[in-house]
Design an enzyme around this catalytic site. Structure first.
Site, PDB file in Angstrom:
ATOM      1  N   ILE A 178       0.835  -1.364   0.117  1.00 45.68           N
ATOM      2  CA  ILE A 178      -0.032   0.080   0.037  1.00 45.68           C
ATOM      3  C   ILE A 178       1.013   1.389  -0.096  1.00 45.68           C
ATOM      4  CG2 ILE A 178      -1.586   1.190   1.449  1.00 45.68           C
ATOM      5  CD1 ILE A 178      -2.874  -1.412   2.319  1.00 45.68           C
ATOM      6  N   ALA A 181       2.112   1.985  -3.518  1.00 48.44           N
ATOM      7  CA  ALA A 181       1.095   2.412  -4.293  1.00 48.44           C
ATOM      8  C   ALA A 181       0.860   3.717  -4.123  1.00 48.44           C
ATOM      9  CB  ALA A 181      -0.143   1.366  -4.074  1.00 48.44           C
ATOM     10  N   HIS A 182       0.666   3.835  -2.996  1.00 44.85           N
ATOM     11  CA  HIS A 182       0.573   5.737  -2.454  1.00 44.85           C
ATOM     12  C   HIS A 182       1.501   6.409  -2.936  1.00 44.85           C
ATOM     13  CE1 HIS A 182      -0.673   8.915  -0.072  1.00 44.85           C
ATOM     14  NE2 HIS A 182       0.598   8.803   0.790  1.00 44.85           N
ATOM     15  N   VAL A 183       2.881   6.055  -2.971  1.00 46.38           N
ATOM     16  CA  VAL A 183       3.783   6.843  -3.156  1.00 46.38           C
ATOM     17  C   VAL A 183       3.762   6.847  -4.714  1.00 46.38           C
ATOM     18  CG1 VAL A 183       6.463   7.335  -3.572  1.00 46.38           C
ATOM     19  CG2 VAL A 183       5.520   6.642  -1.399  1.00 46.38           C
TER      20      VAL A 183
END
Length: 227
Positions: A178, A181-183
Site C-alpha cells: 500500500i 502504491a501511495h507513493v
C-alpha cells in the site's frame, strides 16, 4: 489578405494562479512523522525478516540495536497515525460517487477524467489506502505487542506467539504494498506532492480531481453564493 481569428478587444489577461490550501501545517508534520517512522520500520523489519537482509541492521547500529529500535518506532508510528486518523476519517467515509469512480478506473488510467464523477476531498483509491493502512497498522501494533518479549514476555503462549509472528509479517507486506502504491500515485498525479510539502494545490488541480471539494470551498469564500 491574411486570415484573422480574433476580434477587436481580444487579449491575453495575466492573472495570479488560484492556490487552494489542502493541508494545515500540523497535518503535514503529522503525515511526515508517520511516513519517516514507516520507512524506518520497513527497513528495520526487512533486516530482521531474513538472514540475507541482516546487513541492513548496520543502518541502525547492529542487530541488537535494531531489535530494540523496531518496536519503539512501531509504537511511535501507531500514535502518529492515530492522530492522522482522527483528522481524516470522516472525509474518507465511502460515498455513492466512489462506486462510479471505481467503475471508471480505466478512464482514469487513460487520462480521460471527464468521464469520472465529481469528488470530495478524497477519491476511492485514496480511501482504500487510508482504510487499508488503518486496519493493517492496528494488526501490526496488536501482534507486535504479542511478540515483544522484552516488555511482554508472557502475554501469550509460545504457539500463539508463532502465529502472531506470521500475521505480523503478512500485515507488514500488505503495508509495504500500500505504501508503494501511495507513493506511486502521488508522483503519477502531477501537482499532488505540493499538498504535503507546501500544503497547497493549484485551483486547476482541485477542479480536475476534487471538484466537489473545491465547490464547497468556493461557497465558503462567498457567503452569498448558495451551497
Amino acid at each position: 489578405m491574411p486570415e484573422r481569428y480574433a476580434a477587436p478587444g481580444d487579449r491575453i489577461v495575466s492573472r495570479e494562479p488560484v492556490v487552494v490550501s489542502r493541508y494545515r501545517g500540523f497535518t503535514r508534520a503529522n503525515h511526515w512523522v508517520t511516513a519517516i517512522c514507516m520507512i524506518v520500520l520497513l527497513v528495520s523489519g526487512f533486516s530482521l525478516f531474513h538472514p540475507w537482509l541482516f546487513f541492513l541492521t548496520g543502518l541502525f547500529g547492529g542487530g541488537q540495536a535494531t531489535r530494540w529500535l523496531h518496536p519503539i518506532v512501531g509504537v511511535a508510528m501507531f500514535l502518529s497515525f492515530f492522530l492522522l486518523f482522527l483528522q481524516m476519517w470522516r472525509l474518507n467515509l465511502p460515498r455513492p460517487e466512489d462506486v462510479t469512480w471505481s467503475r471508471h478506473i480505466g478512464d482514469l488510467l487513460r487520462g480521460d477524467e471527464e468521464k469520472l464523477p465529481e469528488l470530495g476531498k478524497y477519491n476511492a483509491g485514496q480511501k482504500v489506502v487510508f482504510w487499508g493502512m488503518s486496519v493493517l497498522i492496528v494488526v501490526l501494533i496488536a501482534t507486535g505487542i504479542m511478540i515483544w518479549q522484552e516488555y511482554f514476555p508472557d502475554i501469550v503462549s509460545i504457539p500463539t506467539r508463532r502465529i502472531a509472528v506470521a500475521v505480523h509479517a503478512t500485515a507488514a507486506v500488505g503495508v509495504c504494498l500500500i505504501f508503494i502504491a501511495h507513493v506511486y500515485a502521488v508522483f503519477w498525479t502531477r501537482g499532488t506532492i505540493s499538498a504535503m510539502t507546501r500544503g497547497t494545490v493549484t485551483g486547476g488541480w482541485a477542479w480536475k480531481h476534487h471538484r466537489k471539494w473545491l465547490r464547497e470551498l468556493a461557497g465558503r469564500a462567498s457567503p452569498s453564493q448558495p451551497k
